[in-house]
Design an enzyme around this catalytic site. Structure first.
Site, short mmCIF file in Angstrom:
data_model
loop_
_atom_site.label_atom_id
_atom_site.label_comp_id
_atom_site.label_asym_id
_atom_site.label_seq_id
_atom_site.Cartn_x
_atom_site.Cartn_y
_atom_site.Cartn_z
N MET A 1 0.80 -1.20 0.00
CA MET A 1 0.00 0.00 0.00
C MET A 1 0.84 1.26 0.00
O MET A 1 0.40 2.31 0.43
CB MET A 1 -0.92 0.01 1.23
CG MET A 1 -2.06 -0.95 1.11
SD MET A 1 -3.11 -0.48 -0.24
CE MET A 1 -4.15 -1.88 -0.31
N ARG B 1 4.69 1.32 4.13
CA ARG B 1 4.96 -0.04 4.50
C ARG B 1 6.37 -0.47 4.18
O ARG B 1 6.71 -1.62 4.31
CB ARG B 1 3.96 -0.96 3.78
CG ARG B 1 2.55 -0.61 4.12
CD ARG B 1 1.59 -1.51 3.43
NE ARG B 1 1.97 -1.71 2.04
CZ ARG B 1 1.19 -2.29 1.16
NH1 ARG B 1 0.02 -2.72 1.51
NH2 ARG B 1 1.58 -2.44 -0.09
N ILE C 1 0.32 -6.44 -5.86
CA ILE C 1 1.60 -6.56 -6.57
C ILE C 1 2.25 -5.18 -6.69
O ILE C 1 1.70 -4.27 -7.31
CB ILE C 1 1.40 -7.26 -7.94
CG1 ILE C 1 2.75 -7.48 -8.64
CG2 ILE C 1 0.40 -6.53 -8.81
CD1 ILE C 1 2.66 -8.42 -9.83
N GLU C 2 3.41 -5.04 -6.06
CA GLU C 2 4.11 -3.77 -6.02
C GLU C 2 5.61 -4.00 -6.13
O GLU C 2 6.09 -5.13 -6.12
CB GLU C 2 3.81 -3.03 -4.71
CG GLU C 2 2.34 -2.74 -4.44
CD GLU C 2 2.15 -1.91 -3.20
OE1 GLU C 2 2.78 -0.83 -3.11
OE2 GLU C 2 1.38 -2.33 -2.31
N ALA C 3 6.33 -2.88 -6.21
CA ALA C 3 7.80 -2.89 -6.17
C ALA C 3 8.35 -3.86 -7.22
O ALA C 3 7.87 -3.91 -8.35
CB ALA C 3 8.29 -3.21 -4.76
#
Length: 326
Positions: free
Chosen positions: A1, A5, A150-152
């Site tokens: 998020m 985080r 799904i991130e980074a």
């Protein structure tokens, strides 16, 4: 998020013992379809048990009328095996939260991934083993839906992004009625090139994702309601282009996951802006409307894990989500 985080889960997996990778040649199907999945997808604010003082889910349910929660985060335990924050077993304290929510008449959708920590989409070496890891979570709780946040690097890397989509296709085919959500970062104009590539690849694979949920914050917004609507319209336009949806179908496959109060970059989503987003989501028939997080949806002294940093009453944002039915 988001950047908030970055440090929350940085430890996750660092102290966990490496586990053997899960290898599966087949993903077993559940014996019965999963009914009534739409509700747990459409209106389920994020609740994170990894912080020191998470609110009791049943207390929030009683105070707001919300029925469902998105529980964060499922990560790799060091191998291709799921664990809460990469350290807590599936049958541990998080299961107690799930049992309590269900006992009170609600349900949960787990969030797999997030900004930080060891991601299953990177730890698992192929789509089949990743699907096996997802299946462990599905089987542990008899789930109606899963959310992959799904991130980074998991998002940016084409190979891991494709692996996630392929795994989602596998588990959806193996579990009749299961609904799948993909949550990802965005720009004011809508999905960036990486996000567009992901949607295009899903169309190519036939992944049949039920709801594509953007996180319209940390993108330099000034009028957060207006910018969120602009971003969502950009998502809808690309869903129509990539998947051939008509307007109504595209909106039903689009979602908003906002952030209450102060964002990581200093934007402010106040109650009025959030209500405007909810009104838009209702009007257009979006498939999901949620926010990060219930933990922050209360007044306090400004600690980012305990409040949104704005003047508010307890659960102002959760009450708005409780009124959204998709």
């Amino acid at each position: 998020m988001g950047k908030l985080r970055k440090n929350l889960l940085a430890w996750a997996g660092a102290g966990a013992a490496a586990a053997c990778a899960v290898t599966m040649t087949a993903v077993p199907a559940l014996s019965t379809p999963q009914p009534e999945a739409a509700g747990v997808v459409s209106a389920s604010p994020y609740l994170y048990n990894g912080w020191g003082n998470p609110p009791a889910a049943t207390d929030v349910m009683s105070a707001t009328g919300v029925k469902n929660f998105t529980l964060a985060f499922i990560l790799s335990d060091g191998g291709c095996n799921p664990a809460w924050d990469g350290t807590r077993p599936l049958d541990g304290p998080d299961k107690q939260t799930i049992d309590a929510v269900r006992g009170a008449g609600g349900d949960v959708i787990p969030s797999i991934g997030g900004y930080s920590g060891n991601k299953l989409g990177e730890a698992c070496q192929d789509a089949q083993s990743l699907a096996g890891a997802y299946q462990k979570v599905i089987d542990a709780y008899g789930l109606k839906a899963i959310d992959v946040d799904i991130e980074a690097s998991e998002f940016e890397n084409e190979a891991s992004q494709t692996r996630v989509l392929e795994a989602l296709k596998i588990v959806k085919e193996a579990n009749p009625g299961l609904r799948t959500v993909v949550t990802f970062p965005t720009l004011i104009a809508g999905p960036n090139d990486v996000g567009k590539r992901m949607i295009d690849k899903a169309a190519e694979l036939g992944a049949d994702v039920d709801v594509w949920t953007q996180m319209p914050f940390n993108f330099g917004g000034s009028d957060m309601a207006a910018d969120t609507i602009t971003s969502t319209e950009g998502l809808v336009a690309h869903l129509k282009s990539a998947l051939g949806y008509d307007d109504a179908t595209a909106y039903a496959h689009a979602g908003i996951s906002s952030m209450n109060g102060k964002t990581d970059t200093g934007e402010t989503v106040d109650q009025a802006a959030f209500q405007k987003m909810a009104d838009y989501a209702k009007e257009k028939g979006l498939g999901r409307f949620t926010f990060w997080s219930v933990n922050r949806d209360r007044p306090c002294d400004g600690a980012p894990d305990a409040c949104g940093g704005i003047d508010q009453q307890p659960w102002d944002f959760t009450k708005v989500v409780a009124g959204f039915q998709g």
